[in-house]
Scaffold this active site. Structure first.
Site, mmCIF file in Angstrom:
data_model
loop_
_atom_site.group_PDB
_atom_site.id
_atom_site.type_symbol
_atom_site.label_atom_id
_atom_site.label_comp_id
_atom_site.label_asym_id
_atom_site.label_seq_id
_atom_site.Cartn_x
_atom_site.Cartn_y
_atom_site.Cartn_z
ATOM 1 C CG ASP A 93 22.312 -37.690 15.385
ATOM 2 O OD1 ASP A 93 23.396 -37.223 14.989
ATOM 3 O OD2 ASP A 93 22.120 -38.070 16.546
ATOM 4 C CG ASP A 270 17.215 -33.502 18.458
ATOM 5 O OD1 ASP A 270 17.198 -34.687 18.843
ATOM 6 O OD2 ASP A 270 18.265 -32.824 18.436
ATOM 7 C CB CYS A 308 -3.611 -28.154 25.966
ATOM 8 S SG CYS A 308 -2.904 -29.050 24.566
ATOM 9 C CB CYS A 310 -3.552 -31.366 21.956
ATOM 10 S SG CYS A 310 -3.769 -32.278 23.518
ATOM 11 C CB CYS A 313 -6.292 -31.176 26.174
ATOM 12 S SG CYS A 313 -4.716 -31.501 27.006
ATOM 13 C CG HIS A 339 -0.752 -33.162 26.228
ATOM 14 N ND1 HIS A 339 -1.476 -31.985 26.209
ATOM 15 C CD2 HIS A 339 0.213 -32.985 27.186
ATOM 16 C CE1 HIS A 339 -0.980 -31.146 27.111
ATOM 17 N NE2 HIS A 339 0.042 -31.737 27.719
#
Length: 368
Positions: A93, A270, A308, A310, A313, A339
């Site tokens: 940015d 984003d 999930c 991940c 999890c 997560h």
């Protein structure tokens, strides 16, 4: 050798499109969500853990990195990719958002924005040319023009003045960008401004297209307007953006915002929401959110999200996460953030699959 920068659409579903963007540091699929690494770090996550969520592009920030540790130092140390151990794509940015968010410390003129550093009060001048120079020193794969973003509560007259100034700065940004040695695989994006006024948005887009950029971002949203207002602006402006260029909605957002924007033809996103929310004890899951601080989770042996896969999890319960966050343990921020970033990447993959298969039942039934 560096790759050439290109964007290619592989599938469409009504206004949505699935594609790929290639940069000097590899390629990434679209629609994509870019985790925010404002100060050369995605907060509470190691770079390898960010990559393991499926993310292949992250965002850095010109304003914050120019103040600390400085672009010159990062350049001497090998560039931002090496400095933060992220050998994949980086978009930066330009610092234009800080012109608004730090407005009490900022004086804007045609020359640029004069800041008082939020760290030590030192006076700093950020012009289009300096912003581009900083992004060059950082080694950004995708450079953003320097623009003036103002609040949507501003009058149409003030919004138009800011939009016209942003167009002047866009041209100066492009000229400055081209003054550096041409590098294959690198790109510069224009930023469409104009607040909540469709006619100003259209003018901004058309003038930016005349200058010519590798992609086009939509700025000045996610700053307090309603979702309906945001979607209305997207409906009005997307048709004016060239179909062969990436479309980037800056600073967005929550899952429902992203889904609605993808359905309107946006390719890139984003936002700090998944990382900030994670640190504050909020997890995004299929069809909702979990505020893990709530007492109801104190003895809940379920994972955050049963669907999930991940690391969080697969290994930890809501009860343990509740304990960590209530105790203000650093591990709580790490696990919750991991997560959330994983969930966002899963959402983007589901969106890409829905576009490819021209079937939105998965999104409607699982995420909405």
């Amino acid at each position: 050798m560096s790759h050439q920068f290109f964007f290619k659409v592989s599938n469409t579903s009504k206004n949505s499109r699935k594609g790929i963007i290639q940069t000097a540091h590899g390629d990434f699929p679209t629609p994509c969500f870019m985790p925010v690494g404002t100060q050369a770090t995605v907060k509470a996550m190691r770079p390898e853990d960010v990559l393991n969520t499926g993310a292949k592009v992250i965002l850095g920030n010109t304003y914050h990195l120019m103040i600390r540790p400085t672009a010159e130092r990062i350049n001497r140390l090998g560039g931002l990719h090496k400095f933060m151990n992220w050998p994949h794509t980086i978009l930066t940015d330009s610092g234009g958002f800080q012109v608004m968010s730090l407005s009490s410390l900022t004086k804007v003129t045609k020359a640029g924005a004069e800041f008082r550093s939020h760290i030590d009060g030192k006076k700093i001048m950020l012009s289009p040319e300096r912003s581009i120079e900083i992004q060059y020193l950082l080694g950004s794969d995708i450079t953003m023009i320097f623009d003036q973003c103002i609040r949507n509560s501003s009058s149409k007259d003030d919004t138009e003045k800011a939009m016209n100034l942003s167009l002047e700065w866009a041209l100066r940004s492009k000229i400055s960008y081209l003054s550096y040695q041409s590098r294959p695989g690198y790109a510069i994006f224009g930023i469409i401004q104009g607040g909540l006024y469709p006619d100003l948005r259209e003018k901004s887009a058309q003038e930016l297209i005349k200058i010519g950029f590798d992609g086009y971002a939509i700025g000045g949203l996610a700053v307090g307007e309603t979702q309906e207002e945001m979607f209305s602006i997207l409906d009005s402006i997307v048709p004016f953006i060239p179909v062969d260029k990436p479309r980037y909605l800056m600073g967005v957002g929550k899952p429902k915002d992203i889904i609605g924007a993808v359905k309107r033809g946006i390719d890139m996103f984003d936002c700090v929401i998944p990382t900030r929310s994670g640190r504050n004890g909020q997890a995004f899951i299929r069809k909702g959110v979990v505020n893990i601080r709530n007492t109801v989770y104190a003895e809940d042996m379920n994972p955050l999200d049963k669907m999930c896969i991940c690391y969080t999890c697969q290994n930890y319960t809501r009860a343990y996460l509740h304990h960590l966050i209530k105790s203000k343990e650093i591990l709580g921020a790490v696990l919750m953030t991991q997560h959330n970033i994983h969930y966002y990447q899963d959402l983007m993959q589901d969106l890409r699959d829905s576009i490819k298969n021209n079937n939105w039942e998965m999104i409607d039934n699982i995420h909405l």
